[in-house]
Scaffold this active site. Structure first.
Site, PDB file in Angstrom:
ATOM      1  CB  CYS A   1       5.000  13.432   0.781  1.00  0.00           C
ATOM      2  SG  CYS A   1       6.657  12.736   0.594  1.00  0.00           S
TER       3      CYS A   1
ATOM      4  NE  ARG B   1      -0.806  11.346   2.108  1.00  0.00           N
ATOM      5  CZ  ARG B   1      -1.458  11.261   1.023  1.00  0.00           C
ATOM      6  NH1 ARG B   1      -2.985  10.911   1.102  1.00  0.00           N
ATOM      7  NH2 ARG B   1      -0.843  11.421  -0.218  1.00  0.00           N
TER       8      ARG B   1
ATOM      9  CD1 TRP C   1       8.137   7.242   5.064  1.00  0.00           C
ATOM     10  CD2 TRP C   1       8.008   6.787   3.099  1.00  0.00           C
ATOM     11  NE1 TRP C   1       8.461   5.829   5.036  1.00  0.00           N
ATOM     12  CE2 TRP C   1       8.625   5.483   3.685  1.00  0.00           C
ATOM     13  CE3 TRP C   1       7.877   6.749   1.583  1.00  0.00           C
ATOM     14  CZ2 TRP C   1       8.879   4.494   2.984  1.00  0.00           C
ATOM     15  CZ3 TRP C   1       8.145   5.219   0.909  1.00  0.00           C
ATOM     16  CH2 TRP C   1       8.596   4.370   1.654  1.00  0.00           C
TER      17      TRP C   1
ATOM     18  CG  ASN D   1       2.954  12.314  -2.501  1.00  0.00           C
ATOM     19  OD1 ASN D   1       3.901  11.810  -2.170  1.00  0.00           O
ATOM     20  ND2 ASN D   1       1.838  11.852  -2.756  1.00  0.00           N
ATOM     21  N   GLY D   2       5.836  12.076  -4.607  1.00  0.00           N
ATOM     22  CA  GLY D   2       5.975  11.485  -5.654  1.00  0.00           C
ATOM     23  C   GLY D   2       7.540  11.245  -5.805  1.00  0.00           C
TER      24      GLY D   2
ATOM     25  CD  GLU E   1      -2.000  -8.990   7.890  1.00  0.00           C
ATOM     26  OE1 GLU E   1      -1.097  -9.043   6.711  1.00  0.00           O
ATOM     27  OE2 GLU E   1      -2.451  -7.757   8.285  1.00  0.00           O
TER      28      GLU E   1
ATOM     29  CE  LYS F   1      -1.029  -5.347  10.364  1.00  0.00           C
ATOM     30  NZ  LYS F   1      -1.004  -5.819   9.210  1.00  0.00           N
TER      31      LYS F   1
ATOM     32  CD  GLU G   1       2.686  -3.198   9.653  1.00  0.00           C
ATOM     33  OE1 GLU G   1       3.064  -2.639   8.783  1.00  0.00           O
ATOM     34  OE2 GLU G   1       1.630  -4.113   9.354  1.00  0.00           O
TER      35      GLU G   1
ATOM     36  CG  HIS H   1      10.868 -30.131   5.662  1.00  0.00           C
ATOM     37  ND1 HIS H   1      11.502 -31.093   5.497  1.00  0.00           N
ATOM     38  CD2 HIS H   1       9.670 -30.143   5.640  1.00  0.00           C
ATOM     39  CE1 HIS H   1      10.353 -31.913   5.328  1.00  0.00           C
ATOM     40  NE2 HIS H   1       9.285 -31.309   5.297  1.00  0.00           N
TER      41      HIS H   1
ATOM     42  CE  LYS I   1      -3.225   2.477   6.047  1.00  0.00           C
ATOM     43  NZ  LYS I   1      -3.275   1.224   6.707  1.00  0.00           N
TER      44      LYS I   1
HETATM   45  C1  AGP Z   1       0.313  -3.554   6.321  1.00  0.00           C
HETATM   46  O1  AGP Z   1      -0.070  -3.356   7.583  1.00  0.00           O
HETATM   47  C2  AGP Z   1       1.147  -2.444   5.761  1.00  0.00           C
HETATM   48  N1  AGP Z   1       0.526  -1.237   6.276  1.00  0.00           N
HETATM   49  C3  AGP Z   1       1.491  -2.713   4.271  1.00  0.00           C
HETATM   50  O2  AGP Z   1       2.095  -3.921   4.141  1.00  0.00           O
HETATM   51  C4  AGP Z   1       0.525  -2.498   3.595  1.00  0.00           C
HETATM   52  O3  AGP Z   1      -0.258  -3.448   3.453  1.00  0.00           O
HETATM   53  C5  AGP Z   1       1.175  -2.509   1.910  1.00  0.00           C
HETATM   54  O4  AGP Z   1       2.039  -1.364   2.056  1.00  0.00           O
HETATM   55  C6  AGP Z   1      -0.105  -2.133   1.022  1.00  0.00           C
HETATM   56  O5  AGP Z   1      -0.788  -1.103   1.011  1.00  0.00           O
HETATM   57  P1  AGP Z   1      -2.109  -1.019   0.093  1.00  0.00           P
HETATM   58  O6  AGP Z   1      -2.910  -1.700   0.533  1.00  0.00           O
HETATM   59  O7  AGP Z   1      -2.405   0.441   0.254  1.00  0.00           O
HETATM   60  O8  AGP Z   1      -1.748  -1.064  -1.227  1.00  0.00           O
END
Ligand code: AGP
Length: 608
Positions: A2, A27, A74, A99-100, A482, A486, A489, A505, A603
């Site tokens: 958050c 965030r 969030w 936040n937390g 990766e 992308k 997500e 397999h 984020k």
């Molecule tokens: C990747 O596009 C995502 N945003 C997510 O997997 C991210 O890489 C992961 O949450 C780790 O975040 P960080 O690198 O800030 O630790």
């Protein structure tokens, strides 16, 4: 994660708080709220969804006040709803943004109910407001009440508080969740992210775990948990307004994709010699310490984990070091055996990912040679918790989907491999080649952008599907992972990556004319095997999109071969990432998703 912000000023703070929320919206964006300490009462507004909804309510109500707090959420405890939106209040006196995550919220909830408190929301955060109110009744002073209340909390929190009876003041506390004070002119601020107050604060004080603060427009007081006043050094933070604007691009993600030549350049600048890395680029004493490294334990999450998996080959090749790689959320629960002279490496763009921070915390209690952090946020918790570190210098990454963070992490990891090899005086030629490849990377990334024309030709077909397969071999399997992350997500298409040799397999059963298969075919020792794997796809009528070069050109009836720039041995994985980022971005644009802030995501995930 958050976003929280507080302000106390000689001017009205409503607009400052809303602007701060907008700069932190990446965030988390399930709901937003604001509480303003007006003359007679605390005025609160809360809205579901984006900060813009709250902003519209502010225009309607036009509240004025010189002290206030605000929050963008969030959701972790309780679904996104107005009742669960922050700020939370207690008895119309104490208001809080948090936040937390409070791990012992159940027992606190039961206790507060016994004390007669009416608990409205499903959140853990509301309980903090009632606890502070409870102690305020007993102690009278809000700071003391906050100190006593937080002693009961287990978990992570950064909080900002206003009290109806304490006009002009904002109270704050930090425990395992980032929080900083911003010093302004006749005004002071508290925020969970420097970006939120970069344009109004002249200097920053990074609160440490266990710190409390009481700020007014012309005074900043910081205490430890014994209520003793403590000094924190004032720091400057490079968070500039440009970093938080889209700069003419449609999305932050687009901007950050195209920033990669510059950001990788900023990662390597000042760290490379003629044919080798410079000494101690991971901090004082790192070159000496790396002489002893016999193996490496990597932990990270998501994209950052893919960086570690990709880099494994560089460590085996350049510094002959075997690597263990764990999901940070799994690592400490498998009770890892720690062999002598093992270096612990955590990778995180935000430096605040709870799973990775918890893994680092756990590792520090074990017999590792030391801990290295590769991180993009110098003010982050991870940056302060490691023995050695490298900041990727990518600049703020606002798009939830990591792009420039990934390629700059790869550049940093390649420099780590070279650095260890240099400390151990091995493979001088490979170090020189890798150093040269690093130097050539920014221009190759720039060259890769030309592939957009090819990407535009395949976007529509992929955007019309609900599934996709990504294939690669060796390091390019991690790059395929990766690429698949992308796509899934930001476009919500289910995409899965496989080692190409694994297709037969089982996953081959998925292949028909409805599932696009994206394959990475660099010219390397595995290209012959990869091409025969792709023939298996062709034989079943699959639609193939192959990124390769002259030597890996394959006849394709359904799909397209896309020629990549000629890369070096060591920078090919970094360059092959770009078309997959562009592909995911264009497909998401085609599908019209909120790709900078994809549904359900945040984020930086600061809860385990
Ligand atoms: C990747 O596009 C995502 N945003 C997510 O997997 C991210 O890489 C992961 O949450 C780790 O975040 P960080 O690198 O800030 O630790």
């Amino acid at each position: 994660m958050c976003g929280i912000i507080g302000a106390t000023s000689s001017r009205s703070v409503g607009k400052i708080l809303i602007k701060g929320l907008q700069l932190m919206e990446y965030r988390g964006y399930d709901s937003a709220g604001i509480a303003l300490n007006q003359k007679e009462q605390v005025f609160r507004l809360r809205a579901l969804g984006k900060v813009s909804n709250l902003e519209e309510m502010m225009v309607e109500h036009k509240p004025k006040a010189k002290t206030g707090i605000a929050h963008t959420r969030w959701a972790t405890h309780g679904e996104p709803s107005e009742d669960n939106a922050h700020p939370h209040g207690s008895n119309d006196e104490v208001y809080i943004v948090h936040n937390g995550i409070i791990e012992n919220h159940e027992s606190i909830r039961a206790r507060l109910k016994k004390e007669g408190y009416k608990i409205i929301s499903q959140t853990d955060s509301e309980l903090i407001a009632h606890l502070i109110h409870f102690y305020k009744q007993k102690l009278g002073k809000t700071t003391q009440a906050m100190i006593e209340a937080t002693k009961e909390l287990k978990g992570a929190y950064s909080i900002a508080v206003i009290d109806k009876d304490k006009k002009g003041k904002v109270f704050a506390a930090r425990q395992k969740s980032p929080l900083l004070i911003g010093r302004g002119i006749e005004e002071n601020f508290v925020a969970s992210d420097p970006l939120a107050i970069a344009s109004v604060a002249e200097g920053f004080y990074l609160l440490e775990d266990g710190d409390f603060a009481e700020i007014s427009k012309d005074k900043i007081k910081i205490f430890d948990e014994t209520s003793k006043e403590v000094q924190r050094n004032e720091t400057l933070i490079e968070a500039t307004a440009t970093a938080t604007s889209r700069g003419g691009y449609k999305h932050f993600m687009e901007k950050e994709i195209y920033e990669q030549p510059e950001s990788v350049g900023n990662t390597i600048n000042g760290r490379l010699g003629e044919n080798d890395v410079l000494n101690n680029i991971f901090g004082l004493g790192s070159s000496d310490a790396f002489k002893e490294v016999k193996r490496i334990q990597f932990v990270a999450c998501g994209t950052s984990l893919h960086a570690a998996k990709t880099a494994r080959k560089w460590f085996e090749d350049i510094c002959e070091t075997p690597c263990y790689i764990d999901f940070a959320s799994e690592y400490r629960y498998r009770n890892p055996l720690v062999e002598e002279n093992t270096l612990f490496v955590s990778i995180s763009q935000s430096g605040e990912t709870a799973d990775t921070l918890a893994a680092l915390e756990y590792a520090k209690s074990k017999e590792y040679l030391g801990a290295v952090s590769i991180c993009n946020v110098p003010t982050s918790t991870m940056a302060r918790d490691a023995d050695w570190k490298m900041f990727t210098n990518a600049g703020p990454e606002i798009g939830v989907a990591s792009t420039k963070a990934f390629t700059t992490q790869l550049a940093a990891l390649l420099m780590l491999a070279i650095s260890i090899a240099k400390s151990q005086d091995i493979n001088k030629d490979k170090r020189a080649e890798a150093t040269q490849d690093l130097r050539n990377t920014p221009s190759l990334l720039q060259e890769a952008f030309a592939l957009k024309a090819d990407i535009d030709q395949i976007t529509e077909n992929i955007a019309s599907k609900n599934n996709a397969l990504y294939l690669g071999r060796g390091m390019f399997f991690s790059i395929a992972q990766e690429g698949a992350l992308k796509l899934k997500e930001i476009s919500y298409i289910h995409a899965e990556a496989y080692p190409a040799g694994e297709l037969k397999h089982g996953p081959l059963a998925l292949v028909d004319d409805k599932i696009p298969v994206v394959a990475l075919a660099p010219e390397d020792s595995l290209v012959e095997k990869l091409l025969s794997n792709l023939e298996e796809v062709k034989a079943r009528g699959g639609t193939l999109y192959v990124f390769g070069n002259a030597k890996s050109k394959i006849e394709i009836k359904r799909g397209k071969f896309i020629k990549m720039p000629e890369c070096g041995t060591y920078n090919a994985p970094i360059v092959y990432t770009v078309p997959l980022q562009l592909l995911a971005y264009e497909v998401a644009c085609h599908r019209g998703t909120d790709l900078d802030q994809p549904r359900n995501l945040a984020k930086s995930v600061t809860v385990e």
